[in-house]
Design a protein around this motif. Structure first.
Motif, PDB file in Angstrom:
ATOM      1  N   PRO A  38      19.948  13.538 -11.245  1.00 31.53           N
ATOM      2  CA  PRO A  38      20.996  13.635 -12.264  1.00 31.53           C
ATOM      3  C   PRO A  38      21.048  12.619 -13.371  1.00 31.53           C
ATOM      4  CG  PRO A  38      21.973  13.937 -10.095  1.00 31.53           C
ATOM      5  CD  PRO A  38      20.454  13.408  -9.831  1.00 31.53           C
ATOM      6  N   SER A  39      21.241  13.020 -14.469  1.00 28.09           N
ATOM      7  CA  SER A  39      21.008  11.734 -15.511  1.00 28.09           C
ATOM      8  C   SER A  39      22.154  10.614 -15.103  1.00 28.09           C
ATOM      9  CB  SER A  39      21.630  12.694 -16.937  1.00 28.09           C
ATOM     10  OG  SER A  39      23.078  13.031 -16.699  1.00 28.09           O
ATOM     11  N   GLY A  46      16.900  -0.344  -3.753  1.00 28.45           N
ATOM     12  CA  GLY A  46      16.102   0.712  -3.147  1.00 28.45           C
ATOM     13  C   GLY A  46      16.694   1.975  -2.845  1.00 28.45           C
ATOM     14  N   GLY A  47      18.076   2.090  -3.187  1.00 25.85           N
ATOM     15  CA  GLY A  47      18.747   3.345  -2.851  1.00 25.85           C
ATOM     16  C   GLY A  47      19.275   4.036  -4.273  1.00 25.85           C
ATOM     17  N   LEU A  48      19.212   5.096  -4.284  1.00 24.73           N
ATOM     18  CA  LEU A  48      19.788   6.198  -5.410  1.00 24.73           C
ATOM     19  C   LEU A  48      21.102   6.176  -5.694  1.00 24.73           C
ATOM     20  CD1 LEU A  48      17.234   9.131  -5.275  1.00 24.73           C
ATOM     21  CD2 LEU A  48      17.066   7.129  -6.776  1.00 24.73           C
ATOM     22  N   VAL A  49      21.511   5.609  -6.925  1.00 23.18           N
ATOM     23  CA  VAL A  49      23.022   5.574  -7.157  1.00 23.18           C
ATOM     24  C   VAL A  49      23.284   6.642  -8.133  1.00 23.18           C
ATOM     25  CG1 VAL A  49      24.960   4.140  -7.842  1.00 23.18           C
ATOM     26  CG2 VAL A  49      23.114   3.388  -6.470  1.00 23.18           C
ATOM     27  N   PHE A  50      24.381   7.563  -7.893  1.00 20.33           N
ATOM     28  CA  PHE A  50      24.674   8.762  -8.891  1.00 20.33           C
ATOM     29  C   PHE A  50      25.847   8.261  -9.206  1.00 20.33           C
ATOM     30  CE2 PHE A  50      22.104  10.708  -5.219  1.00 20.33           C
ATOM     31  CZ  PHE A  50      21.052  10.901  -5.871  1.00 20.33           C
ATOM     32  N   ARG A  51      25.986   8.460 -10.677  1.00 23.56           N
ATOM     33  CA  ARG A  51      27.289   8.224 -11.567  1.00 23.56           C
ATOM     34  C   ARG A  51      28.458   9.229 -11.474  1.00 23.56           C
ATOM     35  NH1 ARG A  51      27.092   6.410 -17.684  1.00 23.56           N
ATOM     36  NH2 ARG A  51      27.038   8.864 -17.787  1.00 23.56           N
ATOM     37  N   ALA A  52      29.519   8.700 -11.323  1.00 25.86           N
ATOM     38  CA  ALA A  52      30.540   9.821 -11.375  1.00 25.86           C
ATOM     39  C   ALA A  52      30.725  10.160 -12.675  1.00 25.86           C
ATOM     40  CB  ALA A  52      31.875   9.240 -10.744  1.00 25.86           C
ATOM     41  N   ARG A  53      31.440  11.006 -12.915  1.00 26.67           N
ATOM     42  CA  ARG A  53      31.864  11.512 -14.557  1.00 26.67           C
ATOM     43  C   ARG A  53      32.853  10.556 -15.244  1.00 26.67           C
ATOM     44  NH1 ARG A  53      31.749  16.567 -16.579  1.00 26.67           N
ATOM     45  NH2 ARG A  53      31.802  17.397 -14.443  1.00 26.67           N
ATOM     46  N   ARG A  81      22.593   1.241 -25.038  1.00 26.75           N
ATOM     47  CA  ARG A  81      23.728   1.620 -24.002  1.00 26.75           C
ATOM     48  C   ARG A  81      23.033   2.670 -23.172  1.00 26.75           C
ATOM     49  NH1 ARG A  81      29.302   4.237 -26.256  1.00 26.75           N
ATOM     50  NH2 ARG A  81      30.408   5.077 -24.168  1.00 26.75           N
ATOM     51  N   GLU A  82      23.491   2.450 -22.020  1.00 21.67           N
ATOM     52  CA  GLU A  82      23.381   3.539 -20.712  1.00 21.67           C
ATOM     53  C   GLU A  82      21.789   3.716 -20.700  1.00 21.67           C
ATOM     54  OE1 GLU A  82      25.760   6.690 -21.628  1.00 21.67           O
ATOM     55  OE2 GLU A  82      27.517   5.395 -21.058  1.00 21.67           O
ATOM     56  N   THR A  83      20.716   2.689 -20.594  1.00 23.31           N
ATOM     57  CA  THR A  83      19.601   2.629 -20.355  1.00 23.31           C
ATOM     58  C   THR A  83      19.202   1.851 -19.522  1.00 23.31           C
ATOM     59  OG1 THR A  83      19.151   3.068 -22.823  1.00 23.31           O
ATOM     60  CG2 THR A  83      17.311   2.567 -21.516  1.00 23.31           C
ATOM     61  N   ILE A  84      18.167   2.284 -18.532  1.00 22.05           N
ATOM     62  CA  ILE A  84      17.585   1.653 -17.409  1.00 22.05           C
ATOM     63  C   ILE A  84      17.230   0.327 -17.650  1.00 22.05           C
ATOM     64  CG2 ILE A  84      15.915   1.477 -15.629  1.00 22.05           C
ATOM     65  CD1 ILE A  84      18.211   3.299 -14.871  1.00 22.05           C
ATOM     66  N   SER A 126      34.552   0.757 -13.025  1.00 20.00           N
ATOM     67  CA  SER A 126      34.839   2.377 -12.835  1.00 20.00           C
ATOM     68  C   SER A 126      35.354   2.085 -11.204  1.00 20.00           C
ATOM     69  CB  SER A 126      33.707   3.126 -13.098  1.00 20.00           C
ATOM     70  OG  SER A 126      33.513   3.112 -14.589  1.00 20.00           O
ATOM     71  N   PRO A 127      36.248   2.811 -11.041  1.00 20.00           N
ATOM     72  CA  PRO A 127      36.712   3.196  -9.652  1.00 20.00           C
ATOM     73  C   PRO A 127      35.714   3.424  -8.808  1.00 20.00           C
ATOM     74  CG  PRO A 127      38.233   4.140 -11.049  1.00 20.00           C
ATOM     75  CD  PRO A 127      37.162   3.820 -11.730  1.00 20.00           C
ATOM     76  N   ASP A 128      34.615   4.017  -9.065  1.00 18.50           N
ATOM     77  CA  ASP A 128      33.554   4.718  -8.218  1.00 18.50           C
ATOM     78  C   ASP A 128      32.457   3.461  -7.993  1.00 18.50           C
ATOM     79  OD1 ASP A 128      32.676   5.331 -10.860  1.00 18.50           O
ATOM     80  OD2 ASP A 128      30.944   5.836  -9.899  1.00 18.50           O
ATOM     81  N   SER A 129      32.548   2.510  -8.748  1.00 22.51           N
ATOM     82  CA  SER A 129      31.417   1.527  -8.788  1.00 22.51           C
ATOM     83  C   SER A 129      32.091   0.098  -8.988  1.00 22.51           C
ATOM     84  CB  SER A 129      30.431   1.882  -9.824  1.00 22.51           C
ATOM     85  OG  SER A 129      31.246   1.657 -11.028  1.00 22.51           O
ATOM     86  N   ALA A 130      33.322  -0.154  -8.438  1.00 20.33           N
ATOM     87  CA  ALA A 130      33.962  -1.438  -8.749  1.00 20.33           C
ATOM     88  C   ALA A 130      33.342  -2.501  -7.922  1.00 20.33           C
ATOM     89  CB  ALA A 130      35.336  -1.008  -8.173  1.00 20.33           C
ATOM     90  N   ILE A 131      32.813  -2.114  -6.879  1.00 21.79           N
ATOM     91  CA  ILE A 131      32.240  -3.253  -5.925  1.00 21.79           C
ATOM     92  C   ILE A 131      30.711  -3.600  -6.540  1.00 21.79           C
ATOM     93  CG2 ILE A 131      31.103  -3.988  -3.808  1.00 21.79           C
ATOM     94  CD1 ILE A 131      33.211  -2.400  -2.305  1.00 21.79           C
ATOM     95  N   ARG A 132      30.007  -2.698  -6.718  1.00 24.74           N
ATOM     96  CA  ARG A 132      28.758  -2.914  -7.770  1.00 24.74           C
ATOM     97  C   ARG A 132      29.105  -3.732  -8.771  1.00 24.74           C
ATOM     98  NH1 ARG A 132      28.057   2.448  -6.049  1.00 24.74           N
ATOM     99  NH2 ARG A 132      28.066   3.210  -8.041  1.00 24.74           N
ATOM    100  N   ASP A 133      29.936  -3.295  -9.718  1.00 28.25           N
ATOM    101  CA  ASP A 133      30.153  -3.628 -11.092  1.00 28.25           C
ATOM    102  C   ASP A 133      30.565  -5.338 -10.595  1.00 28.25           C
ATOM    103  OD1 ASP A 133      29.279  -1.538 -12.119  1.00 28.25           O
ATOM    104  OD2 ASP A 133      31.388  -1.065 -12.318  1.00 28.25           O
ATOM    105  N   ARG A 134      31.420  -5.452  -9.741  1.00 26.87           N
ATOM    106  CA  ARG A 134      31.857  -6.936  -9.647  1.00 26.87           C
ATOM    107  C   ARG A 134      31.076  -7.871  -8.758  1.00 26.87           C
ATOM    108  NH1 ARG A 134      37.686  -4.210  -8.150  1.00 26.87           N
ATOM    109  NH2 ARG A 134      38.580  -4.070 -10.488  1.00 26.87           N
ATOM    110  N   GLU A 135      30.421  -7.478  -7.887  1.00 20.75           N
ATOM    111  CA  GLU A 135      29.820  -8.414  -7.040  1.00 20.75           C
ATOM    112  C   GLU A 135      28.262  -7.941  -7.206  1.00 20.75           C
ATOM    113  OE1 GLU A 135      31.428  -7.770  -3.038  1.00 20.75           O
ATOM    114  OE2 GLU A 135      33.587  -7.717  -3.955  1.00 20.75           O
ATOM    115  N   ARG A 136      27.486  -6.846  -6.600  1.00 18.04           N
ATOM    116  CA  ARG A 136      26.087  -6.696  -6.438  1.00 18.04           C
ATOM    117  C   ARG A 136      25.395  -6.595  -7.961  1.00 18.04           C
ATOM    118  NH1 ARG A 136      22.239  -8.656  -4.224  1.00 18.04           N
ATOM    119  NH2 ARG A 136      20.402  -7.349  -3.544  1.00 18.04           N
TER     120      ARG A 136
END
Length: 202
Positions: A38-39, A46-53, A81-84, A126-136
């Motif tokens: 998915p885009s 090392g893990g794939l993370v798929f973004r929610a809408r 914006r939004e580039t790896i 974002s709710p789906d990525s809050a821990i990643r955004d705030r911590e990892r």
């Protein structure tokens, strides 16, 4: 397939073999090689993370930050914006907004940037990525040596609250230098002045 699976709409199609991670996890090369991803797929540890809408609010906040940064961005830098951003062999997050050196920004077909060329990263929680955004993600950005990091939370009346961080060269970790509501005014990494209440009018 049992009755419960039938009710839940689960079929017996096999798990896609290409999506099964290797023993040491996926690499950045895998991220750009694997078919049918998915885009906006990211690579974290090392893990794939798929973004929610994305919500409309999340998109508006990112547009506000992007436009605000572009207004005062000096000629030797570019806003993206939004580039790896490649941080390491198994780390390739996609920041919401970031600032990169112009000579490394690339053209319209550029699909990634190296961390060594990035001077600022902003992540809107974002709710789906809050821990990643705030911590990892802050841990990874700091470890890669990115000097400035903004964490954007949702405040009252859905207005963005920007937590500004700078990299401490002695500890290699981010230190919060300010929390900005209503207006974001900074001198580093360059002069920034963004009316955060403008999100109400978007």
């Amino acid at each position: 397939m049992d009755d419960l699976d039938s009710v839940n709409g689960i079929d017996d199609e096999p798990f896609p073999e290409w999506l099964r991670p290797p023993y040491r996890g996926f690499t950045v090369d895998d991220l750009f090689r694997l078919p049918e991803l998915p885009s906006h797929t990211q690579l974290i540890d090392g893990g794939l993370v798929f973004r929610a809408r994305q919500s409309i609010h999340h998109s508006r906040v990112n547009t506000l930050l992007e436009d605000g940064l572009r207004r005062t961005c000096p000629a030797h830098l570019r806003v993206r914006r939004e580039t790896i951003v490649v941080l390491g062999p198994g780390q390739a997050p996609e920041p919401d907004v970031f600032v990169v050196r112009a000579e490394a920004a690339g053209g319209l077909d550029t699909d990634r940037c190296a961390a060594r060329n990035v001077v600022l990263v902003a992540e809107t929680v974002s709710p789906d990525s809050a821990i990643r955004d705030r911590e990892r993600k802050p841990q990874l950005y700091a470890r890669a040596g990115i000097p400035h990091f903004w964490l954007v939370e949702e405040g009252t009346r859905h207005r963005p609250v920007v937590h500004v961080h700078e990299l401490d060269p002695d500890t290699g970790a981010y230190v919060e230098t300010g929390v900005h509501r209503d207006r974001l005014t900074l001198t580093a990494p360059f002069a920034v002045d963004i009316d955060l209440t403008a999100v109400d009018r978007m």
